[in-house]
Design a protein around this motif. Structure first.
Motif, PDB file in Angstrom:
ATOM      1  N   TYR A  23      -6.556   3.127  -4.828  1.00 42.55           N
ATOM      2  CA  TYR A  23      -7.560   2.304  -5.250  1.00 42.55           C
ATOM      3  C   TYR A  23      -7.051   0.854  -5.300  1.00 42.55           C
ATOM      4  O   TYR A  23      -6.349   0.712  -6.507  1.00 42.55           O
ATOM      5  CB  TYR A  23      -8.131   3.018  -6.339  1.00 42.55           C
ATOM      6  CG  TYR A  23      -8.459   4.311  -6.244  1.00 42.55           C
ATOM      7  CD1 TYR A  23      -9.563   4.782  -5.630  1.00 42.55           C
ATOM      8  CD2 TYR A  23      -7.668   5.424  -6.983  1.00 42.55           C
ATOM      9  CE1 TYR A  23      -9.542   6.201  -5.548  1.00 42.55           C
ATOM     10  CE2 TYR A  23      -7.685   6.750  -6.671  1.00 42.55           C
ATOM     11  CZ  TYR A  23      -8.777   7.384  -6.080  1.00 42.55           C
ATOM     12  OH  TYR A  23      -8.869   8.553  -5.826  1.00 42.55           O
ATOM     13  N   ASP A  42      -8.619  -3.456  -5.459  1.00 41.93           N
ATOM     14  CA  ASP A  42      -9.769  -4.132  -5.432  1.00 41.93           C
ATOM     15  C   ASP A  42     -11.078  -3.400  -5.216  1.00 41.93           C
ATOM     16  O   ASP A  42     -12.241  -3.978  -4.421  1.00 41.93           O
ATOM     17  CB  ASP A  42      -9.533  -5.061  -4.108  1.00 41.93           C
ATOM     18  CG  ASP A  42      -8.386  -5.900  -4.173  1.00 41.93           C
ATOM     19  OD1 ASP A  42      -8.131  -6.277  -5.464  1.00 41.93           O
ATOM     20  OD2 ASP A  42      -7.397  -6.044  -3.273  1.00 41.93           O
ATOM     21  N   GLY A  43     -11.321  -2.493  -5.814  1.00 44.52           N
ATOM     22  CA  GLY A  43     -12.553  -1.633  -5.988  1.00 44.52           C
ATOM     23  C   GLY A  43     -12.935  -0.962  -4.724  1.00 44.52           C
ATOM     24  O   GLY A  43     -14.013  -0.475  -4.572  1.00 44.52           O
ATOM     25  N   LYS A  44     -11.997  -0.764  -4.002  1.00 43.18           N
ATOM     26  CA  LYS A  44     -12.034  -0.075  -2.745  1.00 43.18           C
ATOM     27  C   LYS A  44     -10.950   1.176  -2.553  1.00 43.18           C
ATOM     28  O   LYS A  44     -10.019   1.218  -3.299  1.00 43.18           O
ATOM     29  CB  LYS A  44     -11.818  -1.049  -1.625  1.00 43.18           C
ATOM     30  CG  LYS A  44     -12.785  -2.037  -1.250  1.00 43.18           C
ATOM     31  CD  LYS A  44     -12.749  -2.854  -0.233  1.00 43.18           C
ATOM     32  CE  LYS A  44     -13.529  -4.073   0.080  1.00 43.18           C
ATOM     33  NZ  LYS A  44     -13.315  -4.820   1.375  1.00 43.18           N
ATOM     34  N   THR A  45     -11.260   2.135  -1.855  1.00 42.71           N
ATOM     35  CA  THR A  45     -10.220   3.467  -1.593  1.00 42.71           C
ATOM     36  C   THR A  45      -9.727   3.088  -0.107  1.00 42.71           C
ATOM     37  O   THR A  45     -10.767   3.206   0.776  1.00 42.71           O
ATOM     38  CB  THR A  45     -10.875   4.684  -1.738  1.00 42.71           C
ATOM     39  OG1 THR A  45     -11.466   4.702  -3.106  1.00 42.71           O
ATOM     40  CG2 THR A  45      -9.909   5.793  -1.798  1.00 42.71           C
ATOM     41  N   LYS A  46      -8.387   2.965  -0.106  1.00 46.12           N
ATOM     42  CA  LYS A  46      -7.727   3.043   1.073  1.00 46.12           C
ATOM     43  C   LYS A  46      -6.943   4.103   1.265  1.00 46.12           C
ATOM     44  O   LYS A  46      -6.630   4.587   0.193  1.00 46.12           O
ATOM     45  CB  LYS A  46      -6.938   1.937   1.329  1.00 46.12           C
ATOM     46  CG  LYS A  46      -7.661   0.593   1.559  1.00 46.12           C
ATOM     47  CD  LYS A  46      -6.661  -0.536   1.927  1.00 46.12           C
ATOM     48  CE  LYS A  46      -7.363  -1.867   2.140  1.00 46.12           C
ATOM     49  NZ  LYS A  46      -8.148  -1.635   3.469  1.00 46.12           N
ATOM     50  N   TYR A  57       0.990  -1.186  -0.169  1.00 42.25           N
ATOM     51  CA  TYR A  57       0.097   0.050  -0.063  1.00 42.25           C
ATOM     52  C   TYR A  57       0.897   1.243  -0.021  1.00 42.25           C
ATOM     53  O   TYR A  57       0.547   2.249  -0.802  1.00 42.25           O
ATOM     54  CB  TYR A  57      -0.833   0.139   1.156  1.00 42.25           C
ATOM     55  CG  TYR A  57      -1.918  -1.075   1.309  1.00 42.25           C
ATOM     56  CD1 TYR A  57      -2.410  -1.494   0.054  1.00 42.25           C
ATOM     57  CD2 TYR A  57      -2.692  -1.161   2.443  1.00 42.25           C
ATOM     58  CE1 TYR A  57      -3.414  -2.608   0.006  1.00 42.25           C
ATOM     59  CE2 TYR A  57      -3.525  -2.355   2.336  1.00 42.25           C
ATOM     60  CZ  TYR A  57      -4.168  -2.856   1.325  1.00 42.25           C
ATOM     61  OH  TYR A  57      -4.965  -3.802   1.168  1.00 42.25           O
TER      62      TYR A  57
END
Length: 202
Positions: free
Chosen positions: A129, A131-135, A10
């Motif tokens: 962005y 796996d379809g998610k926002t971290k 990440y």
């Protein structure tokens, strides 16, 4: 992939996103003003050794959770500019970014650290962005002049930080004096720049 490996992946993506965002913001500034204030940009992900030492100094074990909660500059970018006014121009650009979320800011130019350290530091949350998610991953941006960067680079190489300030007051005092001289030089160079611009426009 364990928790630390995932976290560092990440951080890697966050650094790439931050570099891209800053490059876009700088390009927009150049298009708008016809002037590039940036001398150079350096980026890095903090080494595991540095992270371990920092966590140990704070009394924490080396876990993914402790890294994320307690180390706020794993992702780091340094923007080095020519003049004092450029520092605050860059800071203004970063504040107006639509993608970065500012966590905190420290103006060590107006209020230097005890050692004399001078820089403008901003901690931001960077969207990643996956796996379809926002971290949102935290990173630190340092904005400073060439002179400030020169001082900070030499100060960093001295390895005196393992000691307490009161163990070597003369060295800390001399470092502070050098930082003050560098700041005064930055101020004078800014004044000379403004004088030149004024005379050019007469």
């Amino acid at each position: 992939m364990n928790d630390k490996e995932k976290l560092f992946s990440y951080y890697k993506y966050a650094l790439q996103m931050l570099e891209t965002e800053i490059n876009i913001l700088m390009d927009e500034f150049v298009l708008k003003h016809g002037y590039n204030p940036v001398e150079h940009i350096k980026s890095r992900i903090k080494s595991e050794d540095s992270i371990k030492k920092k966590l140990k100094s704070k009394g924490y074990s080396y876990t993914a959770s402790n890294i994320k909660k307690n180390i706020h500059d794993v992702v780091g970018i340094r923007i080095v500019v020519s003049f004092l006014s450029d520092v605050y121009d860059i800071v203004s650009i970063l504040r107006n970014s639509q993608d970065l979320i500012i966590v905190c800011q420290q103006d060590y130019i107006k209020e230097p650290k005890d050692t004399g350290y001078i820089s403008y530091n901003i901690n931001v949350l960077i969207p990643v962005y996956l796996d379809g998610k926002t971290k949102y991953i935290e990173g630190e941006i340092q904005v400073r002049t060439i002179a400030m960067d020169f001082w900070a680079s030499l100060e960093h190489q001295m390895h005196y930080k393992q000691f307490e300030n009161n163990d070597m007051p003369e060295i800390v005092g001399e470092l502070t004096k050098c930082a003050e001289n560098i700041y005064n030089t930055d101020v004078r160079m800014q004044e000379l720049r403004e004088d030149i611009v004024y005379l050019t426009n007469l």
